[in-house]
Design a protein around this motif. Structure first.
Motif, short mmCIF file in Angstrom:
data_model
loop_
_atom_site.label_atom_id
_atom_site.label_comp_id
_atom_site.label_asym_id
_atom_site.label_seq_id
_atom_site.Cartn_x
_atom_site.Cartn_y
_atom_site.Cartn_z
N VAL A 65 46.01 60.79 24.58
CA VAL A 65 45.22 59.67 25.08
C VAL A 65 44.13 60.23 26.00
CG1 VAL A 65 45.23 57.53 26.42
CG2 VAL A 65 47.19 58.11 24.97
N THR A 66 42.88 60.13 25.58
CA THR A 66 41.78 60.68 26.38
C THR A 66 40.78 59.61 26.81
OG1 THR A 66 40.59 61.28 24.37
CG2 THR A 66 41.98 62.99 25.38
N ALA A 67 40.74 58.48 26.13
CA ALA A 67 39.81 57.41 26.47
C ALA A 67 40.49 56.43 27.42
CB ALA A 67 39.32 56.70 25.21
N ILE A 68 40.38 56.72 28.70
CA ILE A 68 41.00 55.88 29.72
C ILE A 68 39.89 55.26 30.56
CG2 ILE A 68 42.56 55.80 31.69
CD1 ILE A 68 43.94 58.29 30.53
N GLU A 69 39.91 53.95 30.65
CA GLU A 69 38.93 53.24 31.48
C GLU A 69 39.53 53.09 32.88
OE1 GLU A 69 36.79 48.88 31.62
OE2 GLU A 69 37.71 49.54 29.74
N VAL A 70 38.79 53.53 33.88
CA VAL A 70 39.27 53.51 35.26
C VAL A 70 38.25 52.84 36.16
CG1 VAL A 70 40.00 54.92 37.24
CG2 VAL A 70 40.54 55.67 34.92
N HIS A 71 38.74 51.97 37.04
CA HIS A 71 37.89 51.32 38.04
C HIS A 71 38.59 51.42 39.40
CE1 HIS A 71 35.36 49.50 34.95
NE2 HIS A 71 36.48 49.26 34.31
N PHE A 72 37.83 51.75 40.42
CA PHE A 72 38.32 51.81 41.79
C PHE A 72 37.73 50.63 42.58
CE2 PHE A 72 38.36 56.19 40.33
CZ PHE A 72 39.57 56.67 40.81
N PHE A 73 38.55 50.00 43.40
CA PHE A 73 38.10 48.89 44.23
C PHE A 73 38.68 49.04 45.64
CE2 PHE A 73 38.51 47.32 39.90
CZ PHE A 73 37.31 46.69 39.68
N ASP A 74 37.85 48.86 46.65
CA ASP A 74 38.38 48.74 48.01
C ASP A 74 39.01 47.36 48.13
OD1 ASP A 74 37.42 51.24 48.76
OD2 ASP A 74 35.50 50.43 49.42
N VAL A 75 40.13 47.29 48.83
CA VAL A 75 40.86 46.03 48.97
C VAL A 75 40.43 45.35 50.28
CG1 VAL A 75 43.14 44.97 49.25
CG2 VAL A 75 42.82 46.89 47.65
N ASN A 76 40.03 44.10 50.19
CA ASN A 76 39.76 43.30 51.38
C ASN A 76 41.14 42.79 51.84
OD1 ASN A 76 39.39 40.90 53.03
ND2 ASN A 76 37.22 41.13 52.55
N GLU A 77 41.72 43.53 52.78
CA GLU A 77 43.09 43.27 53.17
C GLU A 77 43.30 41.90 53.82
OE1 GLU A 77 44.90 46.67 55.08
OE2 GLU A 77 43.84 48.00 53.70
N PRO A 78 42.45 41.45 54.76
CA PRO A 78 42.70 40.14 55.38
C PRO A 78 42.73 39.00 54.36
CG PRO A 78 41.13 41.37 56.71
CD PRO A 78 41.33 42.14 55.43
N SER B 238 43.25 39.32 51.07
CA SER B 238 44.34 39.56 50.13
C SER B 238 45.68 39.11 50.72
CB SER B 238 44.40 41.04 49.77
OG SER B 238 43.21 41.42 49.11
N ILE B 239 45.91 39.43 51.98
CA ILE B 239 47.15 39.01 52.65
C ILE B 239 47.23 37.50 52.72
CG2 ILE B 239 48.39 39.07 54.84
CD1 ILE B 239 47.39 42.04 55.04
N LEU B 240 46.10 36.84 53.03
CA LEU B 240 46.05 35.38 53.05
C LEU B 240 46.51 34.80 51.73
CD1 LEU B 240 45.16 32.76 54.58
CD2 LEU B 240 42.93 33.10 53.51
N ASN B 241 46.18 35.49 50.64
CA ASN B 241 46.55 35.02 49.31
C ASN B 241 47.79 35.72 48.76
OD1 ASN B 241 43.12 34.64 48.85
ND2 ASN B 241 44.53 32.92 48.86
N ARG B 242 48.70 36.11 49.68
CA ARG B 242 50.06 36.60 49.38
C ARG B 242 50.16 38.01 48.82
NH1 ARG B 242 51.84 31.03 46.55
NH2 ARG B 242 51.72 29.73 48.40
N ALA B 243 49.12 38.80 48.96
CA ALA B 243 49.23 40.21 48.51
C ALA B 243 50.21 40.93 49.41
CB ALA B 243 47.86 40.88 48.59
N THR B 244 50.96 41.82 48.80
CA THR B 244 51.89 42.66 49.55
C THR B 244 51.23 44.03 49.69
OG1 THR B 244 53.75 41.49 48.64
CG2 THR B 244 54.21 43.63 49.60
N LEU B 245 50.80 44.35 50.91
CA LEU B 245 50.09 45.60 51.15
C LEU B 245 50.81 46.43 52.21
CD1 LEU B 245 46.48 44.13 51.14
CD2 LEU B 245 47.57 45.40 49.32
N ALA B 246 52.10 46.35 52.25
CA ALA B 246 52.87 47.11 53.24
C ALA B 246 52.55 48.59 53.15
CB ALA B 246 54.37 46.88 53.02
N GLY B 247 52.37 49.21 54.27
CA GLY B 247 52.09 50.64 54.32
C GLY B 247 50.63 51.00 54.29
N CYS B 248 49.76 50.00 54.22
CA CYS B 248 48.32 50.27 54.15
C CYS B 248 47.78 50.56 55.54
CB CYS B 248 47.58 49.07 53.59
SG CYS B 248 48.04 48.72 51.88
#
Length: 103
Positions: free
Chosen positions: A78-91, A93-103
């Motif tokens: 497998v060589t054709a891998i699509e990758v995207h990086f995103f910074d997480v807006n933690e405040p 994301s947490i408001l909308n129930r994201a679990t970001l423990a350890g960040c």
């Protein structure tokens, strides 16, 4: 700052519980990667795509994992891998129930 990585690649099976059984050992090794927080495994059987949504504690750790994973997947042909990086807006994301423990 937490970094989310989305990776997708062509996949022709197995799917569902067969994927869970077949990839269990591989999946358990991801937990030991530096900076790894969590992963959601994704699959689109009709579109023949698979991949994951990952969260790492830093861009550096995310990029290192992607480099290692690309090399590992190349070993499976497998060589054709699509990758995207995103910074997480933690405040928000947490408001909308994201679990970001350890960040």
């Amino acid at each position: 700052m937490a970094v989310l990585v989305q990776m997708n690649f062509a996949h022709h099976g197995p799917w569902g519980s067969e994927m869970s059984d077949g990839f269990r050992e591989l999946a358990s090794t991801i937990n030991d990667e530096p900076g790894f927080l969590w992963k959601v495994w994704i699959e689109d059987q009709p579109g023949e795509l698979s991949g994951g949504i990952y969260v790492f504690d830093s861009r550096q750790h995310a990029e290192a994992y992607v480099a290692m994973h690309r090399e590992r997947m190349a070993g499976f042909g497998v060589t054709a891998i699509e990758v995207h990086f995103f910074d997480v807006n933690e405040p928000l994301s947490i408001l909308n129930r994201a679990t970001l423990a350890g960040c």
